[in-house]
Design a protein around this motif. Structure first.
Motif, PDB file in Angstrom:
ATOM      1  N   ARG A 223       2.505 -14.326  10.293  1.00 34.30           N
ATOM      2  CA  ARG A 223       3.071 -13.030   9.889  1.00 34.30           C
ATOM      3  C   ARG A 223       2.751 -11.948  10.914  1.00 34.30           C
ATOM      4  O   ARG A 223       3.612 -11.135  11.266  1.00 34.30           O
ATOM      5  CB  ARG A 223       2.529 -12.643   8.517  1.00 34.30           C
ATOM      6  CG  ARG A 223       2.933 -11.230   8.085  1.00 34.30           C
ATOM      7  CD  ARG A 223       2.520 -10.945   6.659  1.00 34.30           C
ATOM      8  NE  ARG A 223       2.687  -9.536   6.331  1.00 34.30           N
ATOM      9  CZ  ARG A 223       3.841  -8.968   6.032  1.00 34.30           C
ATOM     10  NH1 ARG A 223       4.947  -9.694   6.039  1.00 34.30           N
ATOM     11  NH2 ARG A 223       3.912  -7.683   5.736  1.00 34.30           N
ATOM     12  N   THR A 227       5.326  -9.690  12.916  1.00 33.56           N
ATOM     13  CA  THR A 227       5.324  -8.230  12.839  1.00 33.56           C
ATOM     14  C   THR A 227       5.007  -7.602  14.189  1.00 33.56           C
ATOM     15  O   THR A 227       5.477  -6.500  14.481  1.00 33.56           O
ATOM     16  CB  THR A 227       4.309  -7.751  11.791  1.00 33.56           C
ATOM     17  OG1 THR A 227       3.005  -8.290  12.095  1.00 33.56           O
ATOM     18  CG2 THR A 227       4.706  -8.218  10.405  1.00 33.56           C
ATOM     19  N   VAL A 388      16.089  -5.237  -0.569  1.00 29.09           N
ATOM     20  CA  VAL A 388      15.646  -5.280   0.826  1.00 29.09           C
ATOM     21  C   VAL A 388      16.714  -5.979   1.639  1.00 29.09           C
ATOM     22  O   VAL A 388      17.156  -7.077   1.326  1.00 29.09           O
ATOM     23  CB  VAL A 388      14.303  -6.015   0.954  1.00 29.09           C
ATOM     24  CG1 VAL A 388      13.868  -6.081   2.410  1.00 29.09           C
ATOM     25  CG2 VAL A 388      13.246  -5.323   0.112  1.00 29.09           C
ATOM     26  N   LEU A 395      15.415  -0.259   3.761  1.00 26.62           N
ATOM     27  CA  LEU A 395      14.210  -0.867   3.205  1.00 26.62           C
ATOM     28  C   LEU A 395      13.669  -1.963   4.110  1.00 26.62           C
ATOM     29  O   LEU A 395      12.453  -2.142   4.223  1.00 26.62           O
ATOM     30  CB  LEU A 395      14.503  -1.431   1.810  1.00 26.62           C
ATOM     31  CG  LEU A 395      14.832  -0.399   0.733  1.00 26.62           C
ATOM     32  CD1 LEU A 395      15.155  -1.088  -0.582  1.00 26.62           C
ATOM     33  CD2 LEU A 395      13.675   0.567   0.550  1.00 26.62           C
ATOM     34  N   ALA A 396      14.563  -2.706   4.753  1.00 23.77           N
ATOM     35  CA  ALA A 396      14.099  -3.750   5.668  1.00 23.77           C
ATOM     36  C   ALA A 396      13.331  -3.142   6.839  1.00 23.77           C
ATOM     37  O   ALA A 396      12.315  -3.692   7.282  1.00 23.77           O
ATOM     38  CB  ALA A 396      15.288  -4.571   6.167  1.00 23.77           C
ATOM     39  N   GLU A 399       9.911  -2.217   5.627  1.00 23.96           N
ATOM     40  CA  GLU A 399       9.080  -3.417   5.497  1.00 23.96           C
ATOM     41  C   GLU A 399       8.568  -3.872   6.853  1.00 23.96           C
ATOM     42  O   GLU A 399       7.407  -4.264   6.998  1.00 23.96           O
ATOM     43  CB  GLU A 399       9.875  -4.519   4.815  1.00 23.96           C
ATOM     44  CG  GLU A 399       9.036  -5.725   4.417  1.00 23.96           C
ATOM     45  CD  GLU A 399       9.826  -6.727   3.602  1.00 23.96           C
ATOM     46  OE1 GLU A 399       9.291  -7.248   2.615  1.00 23.96           O
ATOM     47  OE2 GLU A 399      10.996  -6.986   3.963  1.00 23.96           O
ATOM     48  N   ARG A 400       9.418  -3.823   7.877  1.00 23.22           N
ATOM     49  CA  ARG A 400       8.975  -4.203   9.222  1.00 23.22           C
ATOM     50  C   ARG A 400       7.939  -3.222   9.748  1.00 23.22           C
ATOM     51  O   ARG A 400       6.970  -3.613  10.399  1.00 23.22           O
ATOM     52  CB  ARG A 400      10.167  -4.265  10.171  1.00 23.22           C
ATOM     53  CG  ARG A 400      11.092  -5.448   9.952  1.00 23.22           C
ATOM     54  CD  ARG A 400      12.013  -5.639  11.134  1.00 23.22           C
ATOM     55  NE  ARG A 400      12.841  -4.464  11.374  1.00 23.22           N
ATOM     56  CZ  ARG A 400      14.033  -4.258  10.832  1.00 23.22           C
ATOM     57  NH1 ARG A 400      14.536  -5.146  10.002  1.00 23.22           N
ATOM     58  NH2 ARG A 400      14.714  -3.163  11.112  1.00 23.22           N
ATOM     59  N   GLY A 403       4.740  -3.813   7.940  1.00 23.65           N
ATOM     60  CA  GLY A 403       4.272  -5.167   8.209  1.00 23.65           C
ATOM     61  C   GLY A 403       3.426  -5.247   9.459  1.00 23.65           C
ATOM     62  O   GLY A 403       2.597  -6.148   9.609  1.00 23.65           O
ATOM     63  N   VAL A 408       2.478  -4.542   2.664  1.00 22.48           N
ATOM     64  CA  VAL A 408       3.492  -5.210   1.848  1.00 22.48           C
ATOM     65  C   VAL A 408       4.294  -4.154   1.106  1.00 22.48           C
ATOM     66  O   VAL A 408       3.830  -3.025   0.892  1.00 22.48           O
ATOM     67  CB  VAL A 408       2.864  -6.205   0.851  1.00 22.48           C
ATOM     68  CG1 VAL A 408       2.207  -7.347   1.581  1.00 22.48           C
ATOM     69  CG2 VAL A 408       1.855  -5.504  -0.057  1.00 22.48           C
ATOM     70  N   MET A 409       5.506  -4.542   0.711  1.00 22.90           N
ATOM     71  CA  MET A 409       6.387  -3.642  -0.030  1.00 22.90           C
ATOM     72  C   MET A 409       6.959  -4.381  -1.234  1.00 22.90           C
ATOM     73  O   MET A 409       7.336  -5.549  -1.121  1.00 22.90           O
ATOM     74  CB  MET A 409       7.522  -3.140   0.861  1.00 22.90           C
ATOM     75  CG  MET A 409       8.498  -2.213   0.145  1.00 22.90           C
ATOM     76  SD  MET A 409       9.802  -1.577   1.222  1.00 22.90           S
ATOM     77  CE  MET A 409      10.762  -3.063   1.473  1.00 22.90           C
ATOM     78  N   VAL A 421       9.752   1.935  -5.491  1.00 22.26           N
ATOM     79  CA  VAL A 421       9.336   1.243  -4.271  1.00 22.26           C
ATOM     80  C   VAL A 421       7.841   1.496  -4.078  1.00 22.26           C
ATOM     81  O   VAL A 421       7.402   2.653  -4.068  1.00 22.26           O
ATOM     82  CB  VAL A 421      10.126   1.722  -3.033  1.00 22.26           C
ATOM     83  CG1 VAL A 421       9.678   0.979  -1.794  1.00 22.26           C
ATOM     84  CG2 VAL A 421      11.623   1.533  -3.252  1.00 22.26           C
ATOM     85  N   LEU A 423       4.513   0.706  -1.645  1.00 24.20           N
ATOM     86  CA  LEU A 423       3.999   0.260  -0.356  1.00 24.20           C
ATOM     87  C   LEU A 423       2.478   0.176  -0.445  1.00 24.20           C
ATOM     88  O   LEU A 423       1.838   1.057  -1.028  1.00 24.20           O
ATOM     89  CB  LEU A 423       4.392   1.233   0.764  1.00 24.20           C
ATOM     90  CG  LEU A 423       5.840   1.726   0.800  1.00 24.20           C
ATOM     91  CD1 LEU A 423       6.010   2.737   1.913  1.00 24.20           C
ATOM     92  CD2 LEU A 423       6.785   0.551   1.002  1.00 24.20           C
TER      93      LEU A 423
END
Length: 437
Positions: A223, A227, A388, A395-396, A399-400, A403, A408-409, A421, A423
């Protein structure tokens, strides 16, 4: 005084709670066995097994939380994550595959073994924690009320003391007082230790194995690698945006301003009025260039974020938003600058989404920092349906962005709203409080 209260009161109460928890485990593993038997015999258990396994996992997570809060033993959740494509698969086939994934997880069987053994081992440990202090109190009770208790048919023995028997000089019931006091002292010191022992026992089966730790570490490395690549791409895109904005905005205005000043210099003697007009235009261009530069700097890192911290920076965002935004911030100190920046721009994107896509009128933003984690919750009263990766939702990208910090979301957005939402970003906090709440 607080420590004495914990020793004499909290440990016995927690012991009784853990006894009840162990009794529930006995019922729970019986339900698991029953559901499994029905699966093997007539297939009806397929309707019961998912709910039963969910109850088992929820009970195990509660035990992990109690071990942390009562016994000071941190127990990680070692479950294998369900792949996103499998988690989103609809229908009976998706349900069966998700059920198979949970059943094939080694930790599910460890949870089951813990539920069986905790009803014996855990209850035994908890019984000592619950009973020592109470038995000490009972020594004083029987020493005072022994005639009433024995006439009611209760046992007239307290450990080795026969309270109804008289000695040569005095009644032996008074010997129950020092023995009871000894149990009180022993319970005061042994009770909290037994609760910690129970927490360590819980970690034996509910904690991750060496293999699970290695697998979790590999997943985290994968991960972080992903990221990090996203962070590099985002940084490169941000640099290109800044270069484009400078080239098309402030730079073009500064070039035009220089040309106007050169023309004004040539015309100032013969045509002073035309020179004045060019200089006024140059002054207007300089003001616009300065405004664009300020907006560009604010887009890179807002000054209020550097000066006042995340809480006040989000409040400034709320004031600029066309929506009615309520902000609650419980931040004990300044966070890492990179985390503050990521959270700030994530909130900015969420407010934009709420106004542009959700057509919301009110938004509530909660920020708080606990146990080394920053949590941001944004709730709006819009039309919902956000997912997402949906087109234009942003939203994506959020998240990136988080990340990169191992954040996390979670998105909960039923059709018709509301949208929530959340975070969560691991981070440290300084001790000085710089933002009002």
């Amino acid at each position: 005084m607080g420590e004495l209260k914990e020793r004499l009161l909290l440990a016995p109460l927690r012991g009784w709670a853990l006894i009840g928890f162990g009794m529930w485990n006995a019922i729970l593993w019986s339900l698991v066995v029953t559901a499994g038997s029905l699966v093997s015999s007539m297939g009806v258990g397929l309707l019961l097994l998912p709910a039963t396994l969910a109850m088992l996992r929820s009970t195990a997570n509660t035990a992990r939380r109690l071990a942390r809060e009562w016994g000071g033993v941190e127990i990680e959740e070692p479950y294998r994550p369900i792949p996103p494509e499998l988690a989103a698969e609809p229908g009976l086939g998706g349900m069966l595959r998700r059920l198979l994934a949970r059943v094939s997880d080694t930790q599910t069987w460890r949870d089951f073994a813990w539920a069986i053994l905790d009803s014996v081992v855990g209850v035994t440990i908890a019984s000592f924690a619950a009973g020592l202090v109470l038995y000490g109190v009972y020594g004083f009770v029987i020493g005072i009320l022994w005639p009433t208790l024995t006439n009611a048919g209760m046992n007239d023995w307290y450990t080795f003391v026969h309270v109804s028997k008289s000695g040569a000089l005095t009644n032996l019931r008074w010997a129950a007082f020092p023995v009871g006091a000894a149990f009180l002292v022993g319970g005061a010191y042994a009770g909290p230790a037994l609760i910690r022992l129970h927490a360590r026992w819980t970690s034996v089966l509910l904690g991750p194995t060496a293999t699970a730790r290695e697998a979790a570490l590999n997943r985290r490395v994968a991960r972080l690698t992903e990221t990090r690549a996203d962070a590099v791409d985002t940084q490169a895109a941000e640099l290109r945006r800044i270069e484009r904005d400078l080239h098309d905005g402030a730079q073009a205005r500064l070039v035009a301003m220089g040309m106007n000043l050169g023309a004004a210099e040539a015309l100032i003697d013969q045509h002073p009025e035309a020179a004045k007009a060019l200089m006024a235009e140059a002054r207007e261009s300089s003001a616009k260039a300065l405004t664009e530069l300020r907006e560009l700097v604010r887009g890179i890192h807002p000054p209020v974020l550097s000066d006042r911290g995340l809480g006040d920076a989000v409040r400034a965002l709320a004031l600029d938003s066309p929506l009615h935004v309520d902000v609650t911030a419980d931040l004990p100190g300044r966070l890492e600058p990179a985390v503050e920046s990521a959270a700030y721009f994530a909130v900015s994107e969420l407010l934009t989404n709420a106004a542009k896509h959700a057509h919301a009128t009110r938004v509530r933003i909660d920020l708080w920092h606990r146990d080394g984690r920053l949590r941001v919750t944004c709730t709006d009263d819009g039309r919902g349906g956000a997912t997402v990766g949906s087109t234009g939702s942003g939203l994506a990208g959020i998240e990136r962005r988080i990340g990169t910090f191992d954040g996390v979301m979670a998105v909960r957005s039923p059709v018709g709203g509301p949208t929530e939402v959340t975070l969560e970003i691991p981070c440290a906090s300084s001790s000085a409080k710089t933002s009002t709440s």
